[in-house]
Design an enzyme around this catalytic site. Sequence first.
Site, short mmCIF file in Angstrom:
data_model
loop_
_atom_site.label_atom_id
_atom_site.label_comp_id
_atom_site.label_asym_id
_atom_site.label_seq_id
_atom_site.Cartn_x
_atom_site.Cartn_y
_atom_site.Cartn_z
N ASP A 15 0.81 -1.22 0.00
CA ASP A 15 0.00 0.00 0.00
C ASP A 15 0.84 1.27 0.00
O ASP A 15 0.53 2.25 -0.69
CB ASP A 15 -0.91 0.04 1.23
CG ASP A 15 -2.06 -0.93 1.15
OD1 ASP A 15 -2.33 -1.47 0.06
OD2 ASP A 15 -2.70 -1.17 2.21
N HIS B 176 -4.81 -2.84 0.15
CA HIS B 176 -6.04 -2.36 0.79
C HIS B 176 -6.60 -1.24 -0.08
O HIS B 176 -6.04 -0.15 -0.14
CB HIS B 176 -5.74 -1.86 2.20
CG HIS B 176 -6.94 -1.42 2.97
ND1 HIS B 176 -6.86 -0.95 4.26
CD2 HIS B 176 -8.26 -1.37 2.64
CE1 HIS B 176 -8.08 -0.63 4.70
NE2 HIS B 176 -8.94 -0.87 3.72
N ARG C 263 -6.71 6.47 -0.59
CA ARG C 263 -5.53 7.22 -0.15
C ARG C 263 -4.22 6.59 -0.59
O ARG C 263 -3.19 7.24 -0.59
CB ARG C 263 -5.54 7.40 1.37
CG ARG C 263 -5.29 6.14 2.16
CD ARG C 263 -5.21 6.41 3.65
NE ARG C 263 -6.45 6.94 4.20
CZ ARG C 263 -6.69 7.04 5.51
NH1 ARG C 263 -5.77 6.66 6.38
NH2 ARG C 263 -7.84 7.51 5.94
N GLU D 158 -7.59 -6.39 0.94
CA GLU D 158 -8.21 -5.90 2.16
C GLU D 158 -9.31 -4.92 1.78
O GLU D 158 -9.14 -4.08 0.89
CB GLU D 158 -7.18 -5.22 3.06
CG GLU D 158 -6.14 -6.19 3.62
CD GLU D 158 -5.17 -5.54 4.57
OE1 GLU D 158 -4.54 -6.26 5.35
OE2 GLU D 158 -5.03 -4.30 4.54
N GLY E 132 1.93 -3.84 12.56
CA GLY E 132 2.98 -3.32 13.42
C GLY E 132 4.18 -4.22 13.61
O GLY E 132 5.02 -3.96 14.48
N HIS F 223 3.94 -1.75 6.26
CA HIS F 223 4.49 -0.43 6.55
C HIS F 223 5.96 -0.48 6.94
O HIS F 223 6.78 0.29 6.43
CB HIS F 223 3.68 0.24 7.66
CG HIS F 223 4.13 1.62 7.99
ND1 HIS F 223 5.05 1.89 8.98
CD2 HIS F 223 3.81 2.82 7.44
CE1 HIS F 223 5.27 3.19 9.04
NE2 HIS F 223 4.52 3.78 8.13
#
Length: 247
Positions: free
Chosen positions: A12, A46, A52, A73, A198, A220
Site C-alpha cells: 500500500d 487495501h 488514499r 483488504e 505493526g 508499513h
Amino acid sequence: MSARLRLGVNIDHVATIRNARGGPHPDPARAAAIAAAAGADGITIHLREDRRHIRDGDLDAIRAASALPINLEMAATEEMTAIAEAYRPHAACIVPERREERTTEGGLNVAGLHNQIAPIVRRLNEAGARVSLFIEPDPVQIAVSEVLGAPVVELHTGRYAELWAEGGLEAAQPELVRLAAAAADARRRGIEPHAGHGLTFENVGPVAAIAELAELNIGHFLMGEAIFIGLDASIREMRRRMDEARA
C-alpha cells in the site's frame, strides 16, 4: 500444518508515496514484482474508500506484475464487495475502516456486526475468494467468525507491537500469550489463523514462532526499511527472521 510460515507483503505505502506527489512513480506494481523475487508468498493491498493509497487502476497492474496470490483488504461495504466480486482476488480480508484514522486501528467487531458481515462473507465465498476476517485475538470474535463461515482470520498484532515498543518482550508477553491462544482456538475450529499489523524485524520472532499461525502480513515497516536498505533486502531479511523463528 506446514512448518513454513507464509509472508504476505503489503505494498500500500508504495502507492502512498506515489500519491503524495502525483504521477506514476513509485509504481506499486513494480513493488509487487520485487516482492515476488525476494521471497514473498503473497501480495496484500487495501483499496480504501478514500483511495488514499491503492487505487482502482492499480488492481489489474498489480495482478499482471506478479503471479503471487493477491489478498484484497476491504471494508464491509456494498461498493467494495462489488469490486471484489468483479476482481476475484485469491483472498479478501474484511477490515474495519474509518476515514479519520491514519491506519487500521483495531480488529473488526464481527460479533457486533454479524448481520452486516454475514451476507458479504457469503457473496465473497460465492465469488471464489478465500474470506478472511481481521479481528482481535479474542475468543468471542473467533467463535463468531466460525459461525459466519470464514475460512481464515487475521489476528490483529497492533497491541502486541505497541507493548513491545514500550518495554520489549517482557511488556508484550501477555499479549503474545493471547495471540497464541487465539491461534490455537482458531485451529481447533477449523479456521486458518494469520496475523499482522505493526510487525518489525525486532518483534516478529515471537509471533512467527507461534506454530498454529500460517501467514503474517507485513507492509508499513518493510516499505519504511526499504528507504534505507532497499525493498528486496528488506523482504529477504524479514523472511530470514521468520524462518529462523520457526526453526
